[in-house]
Every structure is written in C-alpha cells, then in structure tokens.
Scaffold this active site. Structure first.
Site, short mmCIF file in Angstrom:
data_model
loop_
_atom_site.label_atom_id
_atom_site.label_comp_id
_atom_site.label_asym_id
_atom_site.label_seq_id
_atom_site.Cartn_x
_atom_site.Cartn_y
_atom_site.Cartn_z
N ASP A 254 41.46 37.87 42.16
CA ASP A 254 40.52 38.80 41.68
C ASP A 254 40.44 38.59 39.87
O ASP A 254 41.52 38.36 39.37
CB ASP A 254 40.96 40.19 41.69
CG ASP A 254 39.95 41.16 40.97
OD1 ASP A 254 38.99 41.44 41.56
OD2 ASP A 254 40.60 42.05 40.10
N ASP B 56 43.53 39.93 49.05
CA ASP B 56 43.14 39.97 47.69
C ASP B 56 44.22 39.61 46.36
O ASP B 56 45.35 40.39 47.09
CB ASP B 56 42.48 41.20 47.39
CG ASP B 56 41.16 41.05 46.71
OD1 ASP B 56 41.11 40.39 45.47
OD2 ASP B 56 39.82 41.34 47.28
N HIS C 166 31.63 43.28 48.07
CA HIS C 166 31.82 44.93 47.67
C HIS C 166 31.36 45.20 46.30
O HIS C 166 31.43 46.50 46.03
CB HIS C 166 33.32 44.86 47.92
CG HIS C 166 34.07 44.24 46.91
ND1 HIS C 166 34.20 42.99 46.86
CD2 HIS C 166 34.85 44.73 45.83
CE1 HIS C 166 34.94 42.49 45.97
NE2 HIS C 166 35.59 43.62 45.20
N ASP C 167 30.82 44.15 45.51
CA ASP C 167 30.47 44.39 44.14
C ASP C 167 28.93 44.22 44.17
O ASP C 167 28.32 44.45 43.12
CB ASP C 167 30.91 43.61 43.02
CG ASP C 167 32.73 43.79 43.13
OD1 ASP C 167 33.03 45.04 43.37
OD2 ASP C 167 33.37 42.70 42.39
C1 GLC Z 1 36.73 42.23 40.69
C2 GLC Z 1 36.45 43.10 41.85
C3 GLC Z 1 35.73 44.31 41.64
C4 GLC Z 1 36.93 45.07 40.66
C5 GLC Z 1 37.29 44.31 39.48
C6 GLC Z 1 38.50 44.93 38.62
O1 GLC Z 1 35.53 42.09 40.05
O2 GLC Z 1 36.02 42.36 42.72
O3 GLC Z 1 35.58 45.10 43.03
O4 GLC Z 1 36.60 46.39 40.24
O5 GLC Z 1 37.64 43.01 39.91
O6 GLC Z 1 39.53 44.48 39.22
#
Ligand code: GLC
Ligand code: CA
Length: 563
Positions: free
Chosen positions: A200, A98, A330-331
């Site tokens: 990200d 990531d 994961h979101d």
């Molecule tokens: C992205 C990630 C998430 C995180 C956000 C801030 O959306 O998938 O999990 O909280 O970015 O980094």
C-alpha cells in the site's frame, strides 16, 4: 525477460468487509471467503488479494492498522485465516495480503504511547514530529484526504505528520528501528505461508527532508503533499533495503501501489533487480479526473485518449519489466459506469468488451470482486449515506471551491470509493444473499437482476464470459502467447477501435475491441485464424466489421495450414 511464476497468475481482489458475511452481523468476514472458495475456483482465478484484515479501528476500512500481528475481530480469528490459506491451497488458490507500512493507526500502541508521554516516549522517533511556527503548522502541505498533513500533538507545541487521514500517522522511515520492526513483521507473515503482498501507498515512505512551503494550489491555502512526500529522492535506499531484508528471501510476489513514479524510473521499480514484482499504473484509471486525487476537477475524454494512456503504459512497462493490469479496485468506481458513458450502452456487450480489453494486455490481470458480474456504481442521494472518508472530504472541499451542493454530490457519486465497496451480489434474495441482516454499507438495488446465481444459469452472462476469458489465458493453445507474448498496438489512430497483437515466438494473437455503439468496419490482420473468444455469435467468415462493443480474440493460423 526470464519467466516468473507470478506472471501466469490471475488475481481476484477481495474487499473482505463486503464479500460474504458468514455470521450475519452485516460485515463480511474471513470465514465468508472460505465458504466461497468453490465459487472462486469455478471462476478459474489462481490467487486472491485480500484488502487489510488486521486489527484496526476501521477509520479507513483497515488501512489504519492498530496491531500488525492480530486480525480485526469482526473479520475473524487467526485460526480462520490459517484455515482459509490451507483450504485455498487445496483448490490451487494462493493468498496475498495487503501490507500497509507507510502509516499506522493512531490507535497503534506506538502512537498511543507517544500520546501518553509526548516528551519521553521511546516511540517519539517512530513518527514524524515537528514544531510549528507562529502558531502555524510546519508546512502548508495538504493531505491526500484533505486538510493539513499536520495535526497538533496534544499538550505540546509539536505536530505529527499524516499523508492520509488524521487517524493515519505516517511512520518515520528515517528511523532504522522503525524499519527493522516492519521487516520483522513482513517476514512473520511470509513465514506463515502467504504468497506475497500488495504493498500500500509505498511511494509515500520518503519525505523531502527540507520541509519547506510551496505555493498553494487551492482556496484552502494548501498544496498537494505529493510534491514533497511521494516518490522523493532517497526512497530507493528504503525500497532496496525492504526488498533485501524481506521479499527477496522468499519466492514471493509483490505488487506495489506506486502512484507518482515517472516512466523513466519504472526499471528501478519492476526491472530485473526492481523493488517489486509488478506495480499498478493508475494513469488510465484516472483519465476522467484532472488530478489524481480531486474528483471535482473533471475532464472529458474520448477513446483515443484512453488508448493513448493504455498503450503508453503498456510500452513503458514492457521496456521496464512486468505490470499489474486492472479495471477496478476498492479505490475506483465501477468500470462499466466509468468507461461506458451512456447508460443505455451499459450491457453484456460493453461489460465483456471492457473486461477482455484489459484482461489480454501484457501483465498479470486483476479482477475486482463484482466486476465479473458487471456490478455498477450506486448513486447516493445524501452525504450521510457515504462511508468513504475521501468522498466526504471531497464533498466539502468542492463546495469550498465554489460548486453547489448538488454538484458536489454529483462529483462524489461519480467517483466515490463507496461505489465499488457495496456488498457483493450473490443472489436475488434480500441483501443480495450477502447477509441476512442489513449490511454495513447501503447496497445497490439492482442485485435482483445482477447477481451470481442468475448469471451462473445463463450461458450468455458476463460471469460465463469471464470464465471463458480466464480459461483462454490459462489453458488454451494460445496461453503461452497470451501470458508471455510481447504486446504491439495496432490501428492506433482509429477513433473507436482498440486493438493490439500479442506475439510469442512465431505465434500471434490479435485482439479487437469496438468501443462504439455502432458497427465499425475493420480489416483484419490475418485471413486465416481461429476465434479464441468472441462476445457475439458471428461466424468467422463474416467478420468484416465489428458489432457494437464487440470483443474479438483471434489466433493466427500458420501460413499454408488449413483445417
Ligand atoms: C491506498 C489504499 C486506499 C487507502 C490509502 C491509505 O491508496 O488503496 O484504500 O485509503 O492507501 O492507506
Ligand atoms: Ca460477519
């Protein structure tokens, strides 16, 4: 479109904190992933994307990085990662990490230096600082996780900007020095031999430089910052430069998390000279919330709505380039809990139907850990049981908007990111075989019935079906068509059947999915076909209707050809 190596991958997303705990401290780790490589190989996936494992205070579970060059000790050491990359390679599995470059942690040395020396720090221009007006923050923009995007910089009259949490200050991309530091870091990891990055929150890197107020859209008097801080004009310069200075020098894969990009701009993102190999489109994942980030503004939907979103997305991506298909991450909450509304219909058939429906779309498929065994949402009874900062924010914010405590709890239970972050179910032993001690996050008790060990032994399990699905895409006579073929929706107005064709040269595969709990009559496109995949044991001669939640993947036989 010219063929690219990453089009034929099947990617498995790992949330390291919850995958497997090798040293029994309750937290999943890198060695844990290495120990489970045989499992991943047996599944048939070809690449893993591992959520952030860098040094971090873990306010947002690793999306708040305090050192880009080191790993978080709870996940392991650099030698563990080297070992993982090496062993995975032997098994034909590539590793994608990531990349979080919109913001750092407030515990990153750059930000720490700024806190120590607010007026003289050489890192002042690494972050976005502005003075307030009349004791008010510089603008009325709301951060993604709630509250103002501005946080006072102690001992000054200035504020720093954060799109997400207060512990995630945004980097100032307008500063060339910052960009160069980031490119250096990106290249360091690519040199290490990883296959690429999932990138990200990348559409947040450019902010509207006017920094003016907008009309509030909530009782907090604030307005979503996305209107001013996401996919803003000028971002193309940053993204081209990032690509030129890093990715394009390697034959790597890049998967952009790029919410907020209108379809007209997809070509810039994923076209021949696009910034990324592929991007995620979140429109159908978020079909049950009226706005991308507020779970309490819920809307009802039906299969036609879902179909429309999926097919519009597929057609637009097909015009522009290549997409990254997913049901879960994961979101998001668990797909079977989201897309199958009635609890009594959440079963083997609906789980495999959903899985196949998304898996054979045109694009690179992503499978999120636990999806392949049908893990479900986990209902929590109390706000104390939540870890996800965005759940906690939405809980309080929905009550401020006038909902009761019970309603607030209900909203976040439906949508919380903690739903998919619970420890993985390996077997029916205590803690699902994830760890021998109590895991960092409460887990679903249904691990006794939903787990890998049990499904491995059952030839009719979700896990087994996922393996077949992967095999059919990767190494069957229909592979080329299923990977490179064009997509064409069919039965577009049917209220409960989702169906599409994949076409490649003179080959054709037709896919049917029944989203209803009742039989549905269907007239097949072809009378002469091979059954590539079917989640029921129907005989091909008998197919005149689809059974409840049936998935059927049929390969057209050439005219005049008989067995
Ligand atoms: C992205 C990630 C998430 C995180 C956000 C801030 O959306 O998938 O999990 O909280 O970015 O980094
Ligand atoms: Ca551990």
């Amino acid at each position: 479109m010219e063929k690219k190596w990453w089009q034929k991958e099947v990617i498995y997303q790992i949330y390291p904190k919850s995958f497997y705990d090798s040293n029994n401290d309750g937290i999943g780790d890198i060695k844990g992933i290495t120990q489970k490589l045989d499992y991943l190989q047996s599944l048939g996936i070809t690449m893993v994307w591992i959520c952030p494992i860098y040094k971090s205070p873990m306010a947002d579970n690793g999306y708040d990085i305090s050192d880009y060059y080191q790993l978080n000790p709870e996940f392991g050491e650099m030698s563990d990662l080297d070992e993982l990359i090496e062993k995975a390679k032997v098994k034909g599995i590539k590793v994608v990490l990531d990349l979080v470059i919109n913001h750092t942690s407030d515990e990153h040395p750059w930000f720490q230096d700024l806190l120590q020396n607010p007026n003289t720090s050489q890192y002042r221009d690494y972050y976005i600082l502005k003075t307030g007006e009349n004791g008010q923050p510089p603008t009325n923009w709301r951060s993604v996780f709630g509250g103002s995007v501005w946080e006072p910089l102690p001992n000054t009259d200035e504020y720093y900007f954060h799109s997400f949490d207060v512990k995630q200050p945004d980097l100032n991309w307008e500063n060339k020095e910052v960009r160069e530091e980031l490119y250096k870091m990106v290249n360091y990891w690519l040199e290490k031999g990883i296959a690429g990055f999932r990138v990200d929150a990348i559409t947040f890197i450019k902010k509207d430089q006017n920094y003016d107020n907008l009309r509030p859209d909530g009782v907090d008097g604030l307005v979503k910052c996305t209107k001013k801080a996401r996919n803003q004009p000028g971002i193309e310069e940053f993204l081209h430069e990032l690509n030129d200075e890093t990715f394009s020098k390697y034959n790597c894969v890049t998967i952009g998390e790029a919410p907020g990009v209108p379809y007209e701009q997809y070509g810039d993102y994923i076209g021949d000279n696009g910034y990324f190999s592929m991007i995620f489109d979140f429109r159908y994942a978020d079909l049950d919330v009226a706005s991308g980030s507020e779970w309490f503004r819920r809307i009802d939907w039906n299969v036609l709505d879902l179909k429309k979103l999926i097919f519009t997305s597929q057609k637009e991506i097909q015009k522009a380039g290549w997409g990254a298909n997913f049901l879960e991450n994961h979101d998001q909450n668990r797909s079977i809990s989201k897309y199958i509304k009635e609890e009594e219909n959440r079963n083997f058939y609906s789980a495999t139907m959903l899985g196949a429906m998304f898996f054979f779309l045109r694009g690179t498929p992503f499978i999120y850990q636990g999806q392949e065994i049908g893990m479900t949402n986990f209902e929590r009874k109390n706000i104390e049981e939540f870890d996800d900062i965005s759940s906690i924010d939405q809980y309080y914010r929905s009550m401020k908007e006038g909902f009761s405590e019970e309603e607030a709890l209900h909203f976040i239970n439906l949508r919380s990111r903690d739903n998919s972050r619970t420890p993985f179910h390996w077997n029916n032993k205590q803690f699902g075989g994830f760890s021998e001690v109590k895991p960092w996050l409460g887990m679903n008790e249904n691990y006794t019935t939903i787990n890998v060990e049990q499904q491995k032994q059952d030839p009719n399990s979700i896990l087994q079906f996922y393996k077949e699905m992967i095999q059919v895409r990767q190494s069957s006579e229909a592979s080329e068509c299923l990977i490179y073929g064009e997509i064409e929706p069919i039965l577009e107005d049917h209220p409960t059947i989702v169906a599409y064709k994949r076409k490649y040269r003179n080959e054709e595969v037709v896919c049917y999915f029944n989203f209803s709990s009742e039989d549905q009559k269907v007239e097949l496109e072809h009378s002469n076909f091979n059954v590539l995949l079917n989640n029921y044991e129907t005989l091909s001669e008998q197919i005149s209707s689809l059974k409840p939640y049936q998935a059927l993947i049929l390969q057209k036989k050439e005219a005049g050809y008989n067995e």
